[in-house]
Design a protein around this motif. Structure first.
Motif, short mmCIF file in Angstrom:
data_model
loop_
_atom_site.label_atom_id
_atom_site.label_comp_id
_atom_site.label_asym_id
_atom_site.label_seq_id
_atom_site.Cartn_x
_atom_site.Cartn_y
_atom_site.Cartn_z
N ARG A 125 45.71 54.18 30.46
CA ARG A 125 45.64 55.28 29.48
C ARG A 125 44.93 54.81 28.21
NH1 ARG A 125 50.87 55.57 31.20
NH2 ARG A 125 51.67 54.67 29.26
N PRO A 126 43.62 54.61 28.28
CA PRO A 126 42.89 54.12 27.10
C PRO A 126 42.87 55.17 25.98
CG PRO A 126 41.37 54.72 28.84
CD PRO A 126 42.74 54.81 29.44
N ALA A 127 42.66 54.68 24.77
CA ALA A 127 42.61 55.59 23.62
C ALA A 127 41.44 56.56 23.75
CB ALA A 127 42.48 54.78 22.33
N ASP A 128 41.66 57.80 23.33
CA ASP A 128 40.61 58.82 23.44
C ASP A 128 39.49 58.60 22.43
OD1 ASP A 128 41.96 60.15 25.48
OD2 ASP A 128 43.13 61.35 24.06
N ASP A 129 39.83 58.03 21.28
CA ASP A 129 38.86 57.95 20.19
C ASP A 129 38.39 56.51 19.94
OD1 ASP A 129 41.25 56.94 19.23
OD2 ASP A 129 40.94 57.70 17.19
N ALA A 130 38.53 55.63 20.94
CA ALA A 130 38.21 54.22 20.71
C ALA A 130 37.65 53.56 21.97
CB ALA A 130 39.47 53.46 20.26
N ILE A 131 36.92 52.47 21.75
CA ILE A 131 36.59 51.58 22.83
C ILE A 131 37.29 50.25 22.55
CG2 ILE A 131 34.35 52.63 23.29
CD1 ILE A 131 33.08 50.13 21.99
N LEU A 132 37.66 49.54 23.59
CA LEU A 132 38.34 48.26 23.46
C LEU A 132 37.43 47.16 23.96
CD1 LEU A 132 40.86 46.46 22.98
CD2 LEU A 132 41.58 47.04 25.31
N ILE A 133 37.19 46.15 23.11
CA ILE A 133 36.40 44.98 23.49
C ILE A 133 37.34 43.77 23.51
CG2 ILE A 133 34.44 43.50 22.94
CD1 ILE A 133 33.29 45.81 21.27
N ILE A 134 37.54 43.19 24.68
CA ILE A 134 38.37 42.00 24.82
C ILE A 134 37.43 40.82 25.04
CG2 ILE A 134 40.25 40.91 26.10
CD1 ILE A 134 40.89 43.72 27.23
N SER A 135 37.60 39.77 24.27
CA SER A 135 36.77 38.57 24.43
C SER A 135 37.66 37.37 24.68
CB SER A 135 35.87 38.35 23.21
OG SER A 135 36.64 38.21 22.03
N SER A 136 37.18 36.48 25.56
CA SER A 136 37.99 35.34 25.96
C SER A 136 37.08 34.18 26.31
CB SER A 136 38.86 35.72 27.17
OG SER A 136 39.50 34.58 27.69
N GLY A 137 37.69 33.00 26.35
CA GLY A 137 36.97 31.83 26.85
C GLY A 137 36.96 31.83 28.37
N LYS A 138 36.76 30.66 28.94
CA LYS A 138 36.70 30.52 30.39
C LYS A 138 38.07 30.81 31.01
CE LYS A 138 35.56 27.17 34.02
NZ LYS A 138 35.13 25.77 34.29
N LEU A 139 38.07 31.58 32.10
CA LEU A 139 39.31 31.86 32.82
C LEU A 139 39.46 30.89 33.98
CD1 LEU A 139 39.24 35.77 33.10
CD2 LEU A 139 40.22 34.37 31.28
N ASP A 140 40.70 30.49 34.25
CA ASP A 140 40.90 29.66 35.43
C ASP A 140 40.92 30.55 36.68
OD1 ASP A 140 43.50 30.76 35.69
OD2 ASP A 140 44.34 29.21 34.40
N GLY A 141 40.84 29.93 37.83
CA GLY A 141 40.72 30.68 39.08
C GLY A 141 41.88 31.63 39.33
N SER A 142 43.07 31.24 38.92
CA SER A 142 44.24 32.07 39.19
C SER A 142 44.23 33.37 38.38
CB SER A 142 45.52 31.29 38.88
OG SER A 142 45.57 30.93 37.50
N ALA A 143 43.59 33.36 37.21
CA ALA A 143 43.57 34.55 36.35
C ALA A 143 42.91 35.73 37.05
CB ALA A 143 42.87 34.24 35.04
N LYS A 144 41.89 35.44 37.87
CA LYS A 144 41.15 36.53 38.51
C LYS A 144 41.94 37.19 39.63
CE LYS A 144 36.77 34.34 37.31
NZ LYS A 144 35.49 33.76 37.80
N ASN A 145 43.07 36.61 39.98
CA ASN A 145 43.92 37.21 41.01
C ASN A 145 45.10 37.97 40.42
OD1 ASN A 145 42.39 36.15 43.19
ND2 ASN A 145 43.39 34.15 42.91
N THR A 146 45.18 38.03 39.10
CA THR A 146 46.31 38.69 38.45
C THR A 146 46.10 40.21 38.41
OG1 THR A 146 45.27 38.41 36.29
CG2 THR A 146 46.80 36.69 37.00
N LYS A 147 47.20 40.93 38.24
CA LYS A 147 47.14 42.39 38.19
C LYS A 147 46.36 42.87 36.97
CE LYS A 147 51.39 43.39 40.77
NZ LYS A 147 52.74 44.01 40.74
N TRP A 148 46.58 42.18 35.83
CA TRP A 148 45.90 42.65 34.62
C TRP A 148 44.39 42.51 34.74
CZ3 TRP A 148 42.84 39.43 31.66
CH2 TRP A 148 43.01 38.05 31.82
N PHE A 149 43.93 41.41 35.36
CA PHE A 149 42.49 41.22 35.53
C PHE A 149 41.92 42.27 36.48
CE2 PHE A 149 38.72 39.51 37.54
CZ PHE A 149 38.03 38.94 36.49
N LYS A 150 42.60 42.49 37.59
CA LYS A 150 42.10 43.46 38.56
C LYS A 150 42.09 44.87 37.99
CE LYS A 150 43.48 40.75 42.62
NZ LYS A 150 44.37 40.69 43.80
N THR A 151 43.08 45.18 37.15
CA THR A 151 43.11 46.50 36.52
C THR A 151 41.95 46.68 35.55
OG1 THR A 151 45.54 46.53 36.68
CG2 THR A 151 44.52 48.10 35.17
#
Length: 330
Positions: free
Chosen positions: A102-128
């Motif tokens: 349910r993203p905000a109607d009046d905004a865009i969200l920019i998330i920035s991060s460093g390098k992710l480990d391999g396990s992060a790409k299998n998480t629910k939050w990443f896949k979502t």
């Protein structure tokens, strides 16, 4: 949806996505990808900006509150979430999934991060985020790709360089894109746009075996007065242009002044200013020696020296640079 950094410009010509997640172990590409998204958002009247830096004490409800609140003046907003570790934790994972659904109607969200480990790409939050937003992974540029990247960077500044000059830059920076970008900025500062030959490049690019302007900055921040004075003398003897030394010193003084003026902890301020981990100790040392007022004074000195270098005010540029750099080191 996945987009490479070199595809981002084309993607942004279409409709903006609700969520962008930029990550990888190439800081310059992460930073500049976020810059491009912000610039395009501003063209589409996203005029307000909220920045959230995630640390161990971060309250994830701030992101949900930002999503659910409306701007006082009905402005469209850019929400930025900086996640340096790439690990939102249990609470953060749930919040990111909830926001993505349910993203905000009046905004865009920019998330920035460093390098992710391999396990992060299998998480629910990443896949979502992958399903609901745009993922931009910033890979390091390898040795074969680097000359082409530098050539494109030079051309974007209006510089047409000889192949030998481009290879010299590639050899000098050894895969460090931020260093490469700084060398391009220096070359433009010295020679402007147009053709650039090998000799001009060789004269401008500091030889790592000798003193260079970055050695000067680091020595001054570290507090080594004697070495700082020696480096100034060495750079003068090597014929380094005063404008380059002033550029390097001013850049660091301006950054540290912003940190000193920030109404937050030094660590939080450095995170907000995107200070690299390997430079944080130097900056802490420098901040421990001088007050906020002193850093503001140094910044004014930089402005004065700029006028001396340009011949607008009387004075000796090298003497002024020696005084400024050793004062910072004291």
């Amino acid at each position: 949806m996945k987009v490479r950094p070199d595809q981002l410009e084309q993607h942004l010509q279409k409709n903006l996505a609700d969520i962008y997640f930029i990550f990888g172990d190439e800081p310059l590409q992460v930073m500049e990808s976020a810059d491009r998204i912000r610039a395009q958002a501003r063209k589409q009247d996203y005029s307000a900006r909220e920045v959230m830096d995630v640390d161990a004490q971060f309250d994830w409800n701030l992101l949900l509150d930002a999503a659910n609140s409306l701007s006082l003046f009905a402005e469209k907003r850019i929400l930025e979430l900086r996640l340096p570790t790439g690990k939102p934790g249990k609470t953060g994972s749930k919040v990111l999934q909830e926001y993505a659904q349910r993203p905000a109607d009046d905004a865009i969200l920019i998330i920035s991060s460093g390098k992710l480990d391999g396990s992060a790409k299998n998480t629910k939050w990443f896949k979502t985020l992958d399903q609901q937003g745009v993922l931009i992974q910033c890979w390091p540029i390898n040795a074969e790709q680097l000359p082409g990247w530098i050539k494109q960077r030079l051309q974007s500044s209006g510089i047409i360089a000889e192949p030998q000059a481009i290879q010299l830059l590639a050899d000098r920076v050894e895969g460090n894109l931020l260093a490469a970008a700084q060398e391009v900025d220096k070359l433009f500062l010295l020679h402007g746009g147009g053709k650039l030959n090998f000799e001009q490049t060789a004269q401008a690019v500091a030889d790592s075996a000798r003193y260079n302007i970055y050695d000067l900055v680091d020595s001054a921040l570290l507090g080594d007065v004697a070495r700082t004075a020696r480096i100034v003398g060495g750079l003068k003897n090597e014929g380094v242009e005063p404008v380059l030394m002033l550029w390097a010193l001013s850049r660091e003084v301006r950054l540290i002044t912003r940190i000193a003026e920030a109404n937050m902890s030094v660590d939080a301020a450095m995170s907000r200013q995107r200070v690299w981990d390997n430079r944080k100790t130097l900056i802490r040392r420098a901040l421990s020696r001088h007050s906020k007022l002193r850093w503001q004074f140094f910044l004014k000195r930089c402005a004065k020296i700029d006028k001396v270098v340009k011949g607008v005010e009387p004075g000796r540029a090298w003497d002024e640079l020696l005084m400024l750099s050793t004062q910072i080191a004291q």
